[in-house]
Design an enzyme around this catalytic site. Structure first.
Site, short mmCIF file in Angstrom:
data_model
loop_
_atom_site.label_atom_id
_atom_site.label_comp_id
_atom_site.label_asym_id
_atom_site.label_seq_id
_atom_site.Cartn_x
_atom_site.Cartn_y
_atom_site.Cartn_z
N PHE A 262 0.90 -1.16 0.00
CA PHE A 262 0.00 0.00 0.00
C PHE A 262 0.93 1.20 0.00
CE2 PHE A 262 -3.95 2.27 1.42
CZ PHE A 262 -3.37 3.50 1.66
N GLU A 263 0.91 1.97 -1.06
CA GLU A 263 1.83 3.10 -1.16
C GLU A 263 1.20 4.19 -2.02
OE1 GLU A 263 5.29 2.95 -4.05
OE2 GLU A 263 6.42 3.18 -2.18
#
Ligand SMILES: *[C@@H]1O[C@H](CO)[C@@H](O)[C@H](O)[C@H]1NC(C)=O
Ligand SMILES: *[C@@H]1O[C@H](CO)[C@@H](O)[C@H](O)[C@H]1NC(C)=O
Length: 374
Positions: A262-263
């Site tokens: 998740f970025e």
């Protein structure tokens, strides 16, 4: 002249030519205007979600897409771009495209990673690559993926027009409704990067990454902001000093990574001259294929030398985790992939998860690194 204009074909031609001239003026004023007029903030961030698919993870990707839509994207409506390696594009059948389109209400599209951004560069020593595949493991595909995320994804034609890039992986799971737009949060805090979990990577897969980073830092001291968040990746003041002097190695590395399945990043962090030079340095060293340099540590090193802690947001209330960590996958090297329910299961009333005794007390200490007040 009059006889020329009296022909309907000539009038049509003249009219067409006029239109072209007018249109090019309009285009010109539109593009030159932006350089001195105030930039009008559009109501919605210019952002896309993207996911890279391995052929054996297509079903998993569709499940992830459904989860993303259910938990927030039916509301936020960001476009979703699904990537494959160019050689694997044929796995994406019309049936899969139809399913992705159905799940996302037509917001999903497919794209490929270019060969230049994926294949082992021609200058590399193939024997050395082969021998490291045997000693360190991990496939060339996995290593290509790490290199792609480290140095290329934001340049892909399918992503170039987006300012904010939201990466997700196929094995993610949002356990809770996402109560806000994380990109709006980053914008309001003037931050450039957001993630959820701190994770620790190991050094045996990347024995000379830390020393290469340290070498880069000492060669480019003048480019490193004094208030960069370097203590996230180097152990204490002594570790940072050694890193800047070019003498640090894995023993000085904290191992801490912003887990980037998740970025959310603003493309300016990757396009900065510092990060560009940093990636070039690593690329020339060859460790993406001579070893298994991970994109998560590479991003963490790069961001730690570029940004202050207040420019990074840890989203600690999203209720997010990897679905493969649902049942606590204990890695062979003794670490939990689980990052603790504080992140994965924050508010039971909007979540479908149950706190687990074994992991309740797990603390990844993220506050120490990413809460600007501390
Ligand atoms: C490296 O391994 C591949 C796949 O096993 C093989 O085809 C190739 O010939 C090897 N290259 C060298 C230089 O040993
Ligand atoms: C950088 O990494 C490469 C590839 O693994 C390695 O050959 C080289 O020795 C490393 N350099 C330093 C200074 O650690």
């Amino acid at each position: 002249m009059p006889s020329f204009l009296s022909s309907p074909r000539a009038r049509l031609l003249l009219g067409g030519a006029l239109l072209v001239v007018l249109l090019s003026f309009w285009k010109l004023s539109e593009s030159s205007g932006s350089s001195y007029l105030p930039i009008l903030k559009s109501s919605k961030p210019n952002a896309a979600i993207f996911i890279l698919l391995a052929p054996n993870r297509i079903t998993q990707a569709l499940v992830a897409l459904q989860n993303v839509e259910d938990r927030f994207n039916r509301r936020l409506k960001y476009p979703i771009i699904l990537f494959t390696a160019e050689d694997e594009a044929h796995f994406i059948t019309e049936d899969i495209k139809a399913k992705a389109s159905h799940i996302t209400n037509g917001r999903a599209s497919f794209a490929t990673a270019t060969k230049e951004s994926w294949d082992i560069p021609a200058w590399m020593d193939e024997k050395r690559v082969n021998s490291s595949l045997e000693t360190i493991g991990f496939s060339t595909g996995y290593r290509a993926m790490c290199r792609y995320y480290s140095g290329f994804f934001w340049k892909n034609p399918a992503l170039v027009s987006y300012e904010w890039l939201w990466r997700l992986d196929t094995d993610i799971q949002f356990h809770c409704d996402v109560p806000y737009d994380p990109i709006e949060v980053l914008i309001s805090k003037k931050a450039l990067y957001g993630f959820v979990q701190v994770n620790y990577d190991v050094s045996w897969v990347q024995p000379s990454l830390a020393s290469n980073v340290s070498q880069f830092l000492s060669n480019n001291r003048h480019l490193i902001p004094a208030d960069a968040n370097q203590h996230f990746v180097w152990k204490g003041d002594a570790g940072v000093a050694k890193a800047m002097a070019g003498t640090a190695g894995n023993d000085d590395w904290t191992g801490a990574c912003m887990y980037n399945n998740f970025e959310i990043s603003h493309r300016s962090v990757w396009e900065s001259s510092l990060y560009t030079k940093f990636f070039d340095h690593l690329e020339k060293a060859g460790g993406f294929f001579y070893e298994r340099w991970g994109d998560s540590p590479v991003h963490s090193y790069g961001l730690a030398m570029s940004l202050r802690k207040d420019q990074i947001v840890q989203f600690d209330d999203l209720g997010y985790g990897l679905s493969s960590s649902e049942h606590i996958v204990k890695f062979t090297f003794g670490r939990y992939q689980h990052q603790g329910w504080a992140y994965e299961c924050p508010k039971l009333d909007r979540c479908a998860c149950i706190e687990d005794d074994d992991t309740r007390d797990f603390n990844n200490n993220g506050d120490a690194w990413f809460k600007p007040t501390m």
